[in-house]
Design a protein around this motif. Sequence first.
Motif, mmCIF file in Angstrom:
data_model
loop_
_atom_site.group_PDB
_atom_site.id
_atom_site.type_symbol
_atom_site.label_atom_id
_atom_site.label_comp_id
_atom_site.label_asym_id
_atom_site.label_seq_id
_atom_site.Cartn_x
_atom_site.Cartn_y
_atom_site.Cartn_z
ATOM 1 N N GLU A 256 0.806 -1.209 0.000
ATOM 2 C CA GLU A 256 0.000 0.000 0.000
ATOM 3 C C GLU A 256 0.847 1.271 0.000
ATOM 4 O OE1 GLU A 256 -3.143 0.039 -0.440
ATOM 5 O OE2 GLU A 256 -3.208 -2.140 -0.462
ATOM 6 N N VAL A 257 2.175 1.130 -0.084
ATOM 7 C CA VAL A 257 3.031 2.309 -0.128
ATOM 8 C C VAL A 257 2.804 3.023 -1.449
ATOM 9 C CG1 VAL A 257 5.421 3.088 -0.129
ATOM 10 C CG2 VAL A 257 4.722 1.218 1.365
ATOM 11 N N PRO A 258 2.774 4.361 -1.456
ATOM 12 C CA PRO A 258 2.566 5.080 -2.715
ATOM 13 C C PRO A 258 3.642 4.747 -3.727
ATOM 14 C CG PRO A 258 2.301 6.537 -0.826
ATOM 15 C CD PRO A 258 2.802 5.238 -0.297
ATOM 16 N N ALA A 259 3.271 4.913 -4.977
ATOM 17 C CA ALA A 259 4.170 4.500 -6.053
ATOM 18 C C ALA A 259 5.470 5.284 -6.026
ATOM 19 C CB ALA A 259 3.480 4.696 -7.411
ATOM 20 N N GLN A 260 5.443 6.557 -5.609
ATOM 21 C CA GLN A 260 6.643 7.365 -5.655
ATOM 22 C C GLN A 260 7.734 6.809 -4.744
ATOM 23 O OE1 GLN A 260 3.635 8.404 -5.389
ATOM 24 N NE2 GLN A 260 3.279 9.725 -7.152
ATOM 25 N N ASN A 261 7.376 6.109 -3.698
ATOM 26 C CA ASN A 261 8.364 5.578 -2.775
ATOM 27 C C ASN A 261 9.138 4.418 -3.369
ATOM 28 O OD1 ASN A 261 7.456 7.425 -0.958
ATOM 29 N ND2 ASN A 261 6.173 5.992 0.188
ATOM 30 N N TYR A 262 8.651 3.884 -4.475
ATOM 31 C CA TYR A 262 9.316 2.739 -5.066
ATOM 32 C C TYR A 262 10.408 3.168 -6.047
ATOM 33 C CZ TYR A 262 5.780 -0.440 -3.298
ATOM 34 O OH TYR A 262 4.972 -1.186 -2.495
ATOM 35 N N VAL A 263 10.434 4.402 -6.417
ATOM 36 C CA VAL A 263 11.385 4.871 -7.408
ATOM 37 C C VAL A 263 12.756 4.974 -6.771
ATOM 38 C CG1 VAL A 263 11.935 6.664 -9.069
ATOM 39 C CG2 VAL A 263 9.555 6.125 -8.557
ATOM 40 N N ASN A 264 13.747 4.361 -7.398
ATOM 41 C CA ASN A 264 15.095 4.425 -6.864
ATOM 42 C C ASN A 264 15.632 5.834 -6.997
ATOM 43 O OD1 ASN A 264 18.233 4.120 -7.406
ATOM 44 N ND2 ASN A 264 17.554 2.391 -6.159
ATOM 45 N N LEU A 265 16.342 6.310 -5.960
ATOM 46 C CA LEU A 265 16.837 7.684 -5.971
ATOM 47 C C LEU A 265 17.856 7.888 -7.073
ATOM 48 C CD1 LEU A 265 17.247 8.319 -2.141
ATOM 49 C CD2 LEU A 265 15.421 9.097 -3.649
ATOM 50 N N GLN A 266 18.653 6.861 -7.328
ATOM 51 C CA GLN A 266 19.652 6.995 -8.373
ATOM 52 C C GLN A 266 19.012 7.138 -9.740
ATOM 53 O OE1 GLN A 266 22.281 3.704 -8.608
ATOM 54 N NE2 GLN A 266 23.528 4.563 -10.224
ATOM 55 N N SER A 267 17.953 6.386 -9.981
ATOM 56 C CA SER A 267 17.315 6.455 -11.298
ATOM 57 C C SER A 267 16.476 7.701 -11.450
ATOM 58 C CB SER A 267 16.443 5.215 -11.515
ATOM 59 O OG SER A 267 15.386 5.210 -10.583
ATOM 60 N N ALA A 268 16.117 8.341 -10.323
ATOM 61 C CA ALA A 268 15.244 9.501 -10.420
ATOM 62 C C ALA A 268 15.931 10.678 -11.074
ATOM 63 C CB ALA A 268 14.761 9.892 -9.025
ATOM 64 N N HIS A 269 17.249 10.822 -10.860
ATOM 65 C CA HIS A 269 17.919 11.991 -11.412
ATOM 66 C C HIS A 269 18.592 11.707 -12.741
ATOM 67 C CE1 HIS A 269 21.428 9.943 -9.611
ATOM 68 N NE2 HIS A 269 22.127 10.580 -10.537
ATOM 69 N N ILE A 270 18.577 10.457 -13.198
ATOM 70 C CA ILE A 270 19.290 10.112 -14.420
ATOM 71 C C ILE A 270 18.710 10.782 -15.662
ATOM 72 C CG2 ILE A 270 19.733 8.186 -16.003
ATOM 73 C CD1 ILE A 270 20.371 6.517 -13.555
ATOM 74 N N PRO A 271 17.394 10.743 -15.903
ATOM 75 C CA PRO A 271 16.885 11.397 -17.113
ATOM 76 C C PRO A 271 17.233 12.873 -17.163
ATOM 77 C CG PRO A 271 15.227 9.964 -16.157
ATOM 78 C CD PRO A 271 16.341 10.053 -15.166
ATOM 79 N N LEU A 272 17.190 13.548 -16.013
ATOM 80 C CA LEU A 272 17.535 14.958 -15.980
ATOM 81 C C LEU A 272 19.000 15.151 -16.316
ATOM 82 C CD1 LEU A 272 16.827 17.883 -15.380
ATOM 83 C CD2 LEU A 272 17.303 17.445 -12.966
ATOM 84 N N GLU A 273 19.842 14.259 -15.782
ATOM 85 C CA GLU A 273 21.268 14.361 -16.032
ATOM 86 C C GLU A 273 21.577 14.157 -17.500
ATOM 87 O OE1 GLU A 273 25.384 12.350 -14.305
ATOM 88 O OE2 GLU A 273 23.426 11.448 -13.942
ATOM 89 N N VAL A 274 20.946 13.178 -18.115
ATOM 90 C CA VAL A 274 21.163 12.935 -19.536
ATOM 91 C C VAL A 274 20.689 14.104 -20.365
ATOM 92 C CG1 VAL A 274 20.497 11.473 -21.457
ATOM 93 C CG2 VAL A 274 21.084 10.435 -19.280
ATOM 94 N N LEU A 397 17.736 0.501 -23.389
ATOM 95 C CA LEU A 397 18.449 1.683 -23.869
ATOM 96 C C LEU A 397 17.504 2.854 -24.087
ATOM 97 C CD1 LEU A 397 20.878 0.000 -26.430
ATOM 98 C CD2 LEU A 397 21.433 0.869 -24.155
ATOM 99 N N LEU A 398 16.339 2.575 -24.656
ATOM 100 C CA LEU A 398 15.375 3.654 -24.893
ATOM 101 C C LEU A 398 14.888 4.255 -23.586
ATOM 102 C CD1 LEU A 398 13.210 2.170 -27.790
ATOM 103 C CD2 LEU A 398 14.782 4.105 -27.937
ATOM 104 N N GLU A 399 14.600 3.416 -22.621
ATOM 105 C CA GLU A 399 14.073 3.932 -21.361
ATOM 106 C C GLU A 399 15.115 4.753 -20.611
ATOM 107 O OE1 GLU A 399 11.375 2.394 -17.640
ATOM 108 O OE2 GLU A 399 12.623 0.960 -18.706
ATOM 109 N N TYR A 400 16.368 4.384 -20.773
ATOM 110 C CA TYR A 400 17.407 5.096 -20.041
ATOM 111 C C TYR A 400 17.780 6.410 -20.714
ATOM 112 C CZ TYR A 400 21.581 5.897 -17.309
ATOM 113 O OH TYR A 400 22.513 6.449 -16.476
ATOM 114 N N PHE A 401 17.947 6.388 -22.040
ATOM 115 C CA PHE A 401 18.435 7.572 -22.738
ATOM 116 C C PHE A 401 17.324 8.396 -23.383
ATOM 117 C CE2 PHE A 401 22.025 4.557 -22.930
ATOM 118 C CZ PHE A 401 22.953 5.310 -22.243
ATOM 119 N N TYR A 402 16.176 7.786 -23.662
ATOM 120 C CA TYR A 402 15.088 8.505 -24.325
ATOM 121 C C TYR A 402 13.780 8.213 -23.601
ATOM 122 C CZ TYR A 402 18.654 8.621 -27.960
ATOM 123 O OH TYR A 402 19.834 8.793 -28.641
ATOM 124 N N SER A 403 13.778 8.434 -22.325
ATOM 125 C CA SER A 403 12.609 8.086 -21.516
ATOM 126 C C SER A 403 11.397 8.950 -21.840
ATOM 127 C CB SER A 403 12.955 8.225 -20.026
ATOM 128 O OG SER A 403 13.392 9.545 -19.743
#
Length: 601
Positions: A256-274, A397-403
């Motif tokens: 029952e934890v909200p979906a946002q809590n499941y997102v890994n912190l490392q992956s959260a900033h990757i699209p912005l960094e790319v 590859l698409l999800e990581y670089f062209y999310s």
Amino acid sequence: MEIIEAISETPKAHKRKLDKRLILSLTKPSYLLSLGRVHIRWENRQRLCYLLEKLVAKHKWAEASGVLTILLKGTSNDCSADLNRLKYTESVKLLKHIEGDHQVDRRRIRDIYEIWMSRIRSKTVQVEERIALNLEFILFCLTHGYLGWAHQATLSLMKEPDLSCHPISNLVMGVTFCQLWYSNLSEDVKRRHPNQDYTPQQSETSGSKFSNQIANSEENYAAYTHDAVTSQYNSETSVMNDKRETPVADRQLHTEVPAQNYVNLQSAHIPLEVEQLGSCHNSAENEAGFYNDSGYTCDPSVFSALEGLESWLMPLQLPHCSENFVDMHRQLLNSHYNDAVKYLRMALHAAPPLSAALLPLTQLLLTAGQVNEALSEVKSFCNNSNMPFPFRLKASLLEYFYSNDSVVLSNCVEEILKKDPTSRPSLARLVSIYQNGDYSLESLVEMIALHLEATYPESNIWREFASCFLKLYQYEEDRLSVCLNGNKGEQKANLSINYKRMPKIFTERTSRNAWRLRCKCWSIRYFGKRMLESEIASGAWELLTYKAACASHLYGKEHHYVVKVYTHLEEQNDRDLLKFLKVHMENSMRLNVKLHEKQIR
């Protein structure tokens, strides 16, 4: 006169011939084996070969050793490819058995291969046999870590004519150069920090409670990526051939934890960094990617972004923060690297293409920072492939670089699910894309139905399936607004008239027939009486509830499966599950009934 002389000389020639045979029989007794109608030597050789194969098959090693000794002595100068393969492969087997597979001196096996190679260098031996033997020896060397021997054998193999016509040769040579290149890397480059290894939440299960339930139940992201790689290609064709990571799924997360809590912190900033690295401020630039493959470019920020990739895609730890990183990276791309890329690409573009070359080639291109080139190779291979793995690689590859391009990503994941309908992680990814608002409900229903046709799903999939039916029932309402007359400046009252109709995905002829067949098959496979009794006996009440919700949409709330489950839930006094099932029963689509009506309203 000449005819008379020839007749007189004939007995003399015949006598000389007999004398020669007599001398040969006395000085070389084996000569007698070739006399007569049947070639006795050939016959004995065939018998020895037959005996050798039978004795080895029955593990009678002592007798087999004696037969092999006789065969080796009697055929020491024979150049037959088949006979030599039998003799020397059985010699290797006997040597491993006598000394033990793990204790045998590998140099003795190498000597056997060298003798074998010397026997097939005759012009009468086909080129394919020589190439096959070289490949067999190279694989033996790679398996046991003798890279120097493998390198020498590879250089010898490169001298063979028409080598470009043998895709397997290109693959093995590419893997050999790849291992040579990897073996010369420093330990700091080979080693990745634990928190930089792939995480199940990063791309497969991020942002979706449903997908995390699926991932944490049985097949986490590793089933989508790492396990799929190792099971299909094992370790011989990967750069990181001596590292295997065990995925650790966080099983302590509450559902029952909200979906946002499941997102890994490392992956959260990757699209912005790319996005910052590529300076992609518009869609056109975003489609082009953030890395320019023209010429050599060594941007440490690019490699900083590549660090976030799963370890099966980027197995190296490149010290991009180092001051001399540019020089170090140039040294990485040496002749072994270039040869590995060359031969792996040739194997990938052969006819037919070898899929085993795809992963190591992608790893090498990413190591050089050639992201667009790697994605281009994967896309090109996907165009002519029916296997699910290349599409999984493409999706990663698409999800990581062209999310941001959710349409392309969802289409790619759909292709994976169509080629491998049993893939739970692929379905979980589609659910995640749908929950983000980037995927249609109708398409998701079709994909879940495709998954149901191929496997027995878990309770979470049934719950999502029932929720999709409920949303379809609610979304397919036509609202007619009638505006009442009013004076200028006065508010106008609105009247809404609602009526239900069948969703479009069930009204098209092809789709309608498919759903008819599904309802008929599922009534036996999933909602039969035996299945119901088995599930009740196991006490899987969540599974029963979610399946009953789906059955109410498919067959109506009067269906025996729905009634039976509802009765048992009342006896169990499980209010939450009762409430869930009651909502679906009250909004039942009765799909099977409407599909058989002559006219669908």
